[in-house]
Scaffold this active site. Structure first.
Site, PDB file in Angstrom:
ATOM      1  N   CYS A  30       0.778  -1.183   0.067  1.00  0.00           N
ATOM      2  CA  CYS A  30      -0.173   0.052   0.008  1.00  0.00           C
ATOM      3  C   CYS A  30       0.787   1.170  -0.129  1.00  0.00           C
ATOM      4  CB  CYS A  30      -0.989  -0.002   1.143  1.00  0.00           C
ATOM      5  SG  CYS A  30      -2.106  -1.489   1.176  1.00  0.00           S
ATOM      6  N   HIS A  80      -3.633   7.542   1.820  1.00  0.00           N
ATOM      7  CA  HIS A  80      -4.080   6.197   1.563  1.00  0.00           C
ATOM      8  C   HIS A  80      -5.332   5.993   2.055  1.00  0.00           C
ATOM      9  CE1 HIS A  80      -3.895   2.116   0.772  1.00  0.00           C
ATOM     10  NE2 HIS A  80      -3.724   1.512   2.215  1.00  0.00           N
ATOM     11  N   ASN A  89     -10.179  -0.037  -0.476  1.00  0.00           N
ATOM     12  CA  ASN A  89      -8.781   0.146  -0.349  1.00  0.00           C
ATOM     13  C   ASN A  89      -8.109  -0.567  -1.705  1.00  0.00           C
ATOM     14  OD1 ASN A  89      -5.902  -0.242   0.162  1.00  0.00           O
ATOM     15  ND2 ASN A  89      -6.419  -0.974   2.116  1.00  0.00           N
TER      16      ASN A  89
HETATM   17  O1  UT7 Z   1      -4.035  -0.831   3.310  1.00  0.00           O
HETATM   18  C1  UT7 Z   1      -3.240  -1.466   4.251  1.00  0.00           C
HETATM   19  C2  UT7 Z   1      -3.654  -1.101   5.780  1.00  0.00           C
HETATM   20  N1  UT7 Z   1      -4.902  -1.996   6.132  1.00  0.00           N
HETATM   21  C3  UT7 Z   1      -5.646  -1.321   6.767  1.00  0.00           C
HETATM   22  O2  UT7 Z   1      -5.353  -0.067   7.229  1.00  0.00           O
HETATM   23  C4  UT7 Z   1      -6.819  -2.178   7.785  1.00  0.00           C
HETATM   24  C5  UT7 Z   1      -6.796  -1.630   8.932  1.00  0.00           C
HETATM   25  N2  UT7 Z   1      -7.770  -2.416   9.612  1.00  0.00           N
HETATM   26  C6  UT7 Z   1      -9.120  -2.082   9.633  1.00  0.00           C
HETATM   27  O3  UT7 Z   1      -9.382  -1.368   8.811  1.00  0.00           O
HETATM   28  C7  UT7 Z   1     -10.120  -2.836  10.692  1.00  0.00           C
HETATM   29  O4  UT7 Z   1      -9.316  -3.380  11.737  1.00  0.00           O
HETATM   30  C8  UT7 Z   1     -11.026  -3.739   9.927  1.00  0.00           C
HETATM   31  C9  UT7 Z   1     -12.005  -2.987   9.083  1.00  0.00           C
HETATM   32  C10 UT7 Z   1     -10.153  -4.540   9.067  1.00  0.00           C
HETATM   33  C11 UT7 Z   1     -11.715  -4.589  10.744  1.00  0.00           C
HETATM   34  O5  UT7 Z   1     -12.407  -3.506  11.908  1.00  0.00           O
HETATM   35  P1  UT7 Z   1     -12.564  -4.063  13.500  1.00  0.00           P
HETATM   36  O6  UT7 Z   1     -13.115  -3.009  14.080  1.00  0.00           O
HETATM   37  O7  UT7 Z   1     -11.124  -3.938  13.824  1.00  0.00           O
HETATM   38  O8  UT7 Z   1     -13.349  -5.474  13.524  1.00  0.00           O
HETATM   39  P2  UT7 Z   1     -12.626  -6.847  13.762  1.00  0.00           P
HETATM   40  O9  UT7 Z   1     -11.664  -7.327  12.893  1.00  0.00           O
HETATM   41  O10 UT7 Z   1     -12.288  -6.754  15.444  1.00  0.00           O
HETATM   42  O11 UT7 Z   1     -14.079  -7.722  13.872  1.00  0.00           O
HETATM   43  C12 UT7 Z   1     -15.234  -7.327  14.772  1.00  0.00           C
HETATM   44  C13 UT7 Z   1     -16.386  -8.128  14.429  1.00  0.00           C
HETATM   45  C14 UT7 Z   1     -16.017  -9.543  14.516  1.00  0.00           C
HETATM   46  O12 UT7 Z   1     -17.121 -10.187  15.228  1.00  0.00           O
HETATM   47  P3  UT7 Z   1     -16.967 -10.716  16.689  1.00  0.00           P
HETATM   48  O13 UT7 Z   1     -15.899 -11.514  16.917  1.00  0.00           O
HETATM   49  O14 UT7 Z   1     -16.866  -9.450  17.434  1.00  0.00           O
HETATM   50  O15 UT7 Z   1     -18.506 -11.359  16.859  1.00  0.00           O
HETATM   51  C15 UT7 Z   1     -15.784 -10.133  13.114  1.00  0.00           C
HETATM   52  O16 UT7 Z   1     -16.189 -11.543  13.130  1.00  0.00           O
HETATM   53  O17 UT7 Z   1     -16.969  -7.834  12.944  1.00  0.00           O
HETATM   54  C16 UT7 Z   1     -16.857  -9.348  12.481  1.00  0.00           C
HETATM   55  N3  UT7 Z   1     -16.596  -9.020  11.033  1.00  0.00           N
HETATM   56  C17 UT7 Z   1     -17.591  -8.874  10.133  1.00  0.00           C
HETATM   57  N4  UT7 Z   1     -18.627  -8.712  10.235  1.00  0.00           N
HETATM   58  C18 UT7 Z   1     -19.438  -8.404   9.101  1.00  0.00           C
HETATM   59  C19 UT7 Z   1     -15.404  -8.888  10.560  1.00  0.00           C
HETATM   60  N5  UT7 Z   1     -15.666  -8.986   9.095  1.00  0.00           N
HETATM   61  C20 UT7 Z   1     -16.949  -8.352   9.081  1.00  0.00           C
HETATM   62  C21 UT7 Z   1     -17.605  -8.401   7.766  1.00  0.00           C
HETATM   63  N6  UT7 Z   1     -19.187  -8.203   8.003  1.00  0.00           N
HETATM   64  N7  UT7 Z   1     -17.068  -8.434   6.451  1.00  0.00           N
END
Ligand code: UT7
Length: 328
Positions: A119, A255, A285
């Protein structure tokens, strides 16, 4: 001769971008992935992404973006003597996708290579091209960020597959001499890498290991945390090097990974949200393509004007990160 000494700067003389034909909304995605529009919008700000279809590749998107940038700069492809193409999804393991672009735009004879910084690739490309232009190794460069991440996504992993899209963006940089300190050009660039985190965002395959292309894997939360800290710190570093403050920045073109990262970074720097160019809602992204796609959008819709100070920044797998301050 009186006055300021002459300095050579890399000046942005054109921008361009390209997107695949097929737009995919969150609602459409939710018909094949266990997710919802509500979750994606709330956690990321993404509403739409473009996914490459048959015949659309990283090279084809890069060529389209490069041609648009050449038209904007009003120059011929033959006058380009350096192509730096940032991608993590090349058409082939080798040759460099940059050489395919070189052939397509009729720029044969110069330098052409790819950069792998995921990225942050476009920032790395800008830093390298700027150094080569200022050292006199080349006179006119195309710096391209182009990706087809849809081809390395695990469509069973809802934690990653909803976040990415495909696309390409390009800028033409030209070496120009000026004695005016306020003349356009790249004013400062800072690049970093911290390989200790190379397993937080990676692809689980490659030519020398599995012999397959592999799929993207990410520990999202940890990436998020590092992104805000590293980006705020590198932005301050670039401002200090160039002798400006946050208030001097006209536009921040970050980004486009997650609207929440953009907002948190702007807040950390005390920057108004109104100065942040945001396209993550439309493109998701697009890795190395995201900064030049956003830059081109803001140049074409008239937000970015000649003479303004634009800060670009990115952070990605490795980790790698960087920022660059440009007088347009
Ligand atoms: O370009 C390179 C750099 N990359 C980034 O900058 C990405 C950085 N990270 C992020 O943007 C965020 O961490 C994410 C958007 C990837 C995830 O957000 P989060 O608030 O950290 O969520 P999480 O991964 O901790 O997941 C929270 C919940 C989980 O459920 P439980 O365990 O709390 O019941 C996941 O299973 O959300 C669930 N979940 C989803 N639900 C619906 C994860 N993905 C999805 C989805 N749809 N697509």
């Amino acid at each position: 001769m009186n006055g300021q000494p002459m300095t050579r700067r890399s000046v942005v003389i054109g921008t361009g971008s390209a997107l695949p034909k097929h737009a995919v909304s969150n609602a459409e995605l939710a018909t094949r992935v266990d997710t919802s529009d509500e979750w994606i919008v709330e956690r990321t700000g993404i509403r739409n992404r473009y996914l490459a279809g048959e015949g659309e590749t990283t090279a084809s998107l890069a060529i389209e973006a490069a041609r648009a940038a050449l038209i904007a700069a009003d120059i011929a492809g033959a006058s380009i003597d350096l192509i730096v193409l940032a991608t993590a999804t090349p058409d082939q393991t080798f040759p460099a996708t940059a050489t395919i672009v070189q052939d397509a735009i009729g720029a044969n004879g110069g330098i052409a290579f790819d950069v792998a910084a995921v990225c942050s690739g476009f920032l790395y490309g800008v830093g390298i091209a700027d150094s080569m232009l200022r050292s006199g190794m080349a006179k006119r460069a195309l710096v391209i960020g182009a990706e087809t991440f849809s081809r390395i996504l695990d469509w069973e992993d809802r934690g990653t597959c909803v976040l990415f899209g495909d696309g390409a963006g390009a800028v033409v940089l030209e070496a120009r001499e000026s004695a005016d300190p306020a003349s356009p050009g790249i004013l400062a660039t800072k690049l970093h890498a911290d390989g200790a985190h190379n397993q937080l965002l990676f692809v689980d395959g490659g030519p020398s290991t599995t012999g397959t292309v592999g799929k993207l894997r990410m520990k999202g939360r940890e990436v998020f945390r590092h992104a805000v800290t590293n980006l705020a710190s590198v932005l301050r570093e670039v401002l200090e090097e160039a002798g400006f403050t946050t208030n001097d920045i006209d536009w921040l073109v970050p980004h486009q990974a997650n609207a929440r990262i953009l907002e948190a970074t702007a807040k950390k720097l005390n920057m108004s949200h109104a100065k942040v160019v945001m396209t993550v809602q439309d493109h998701a992204n697009t890795s190395a393509a995201s900064v030049p796609l956003a830059l081109d959008a803001a140049v074409r819709d008239g937000r970015i004007q000649p003479g303004q100070l634009v800060m670009i920044e990115a952070m990605g797998g490795g980790f790698t990160w960087g920022a660059s301050l440009i007088r347009m």
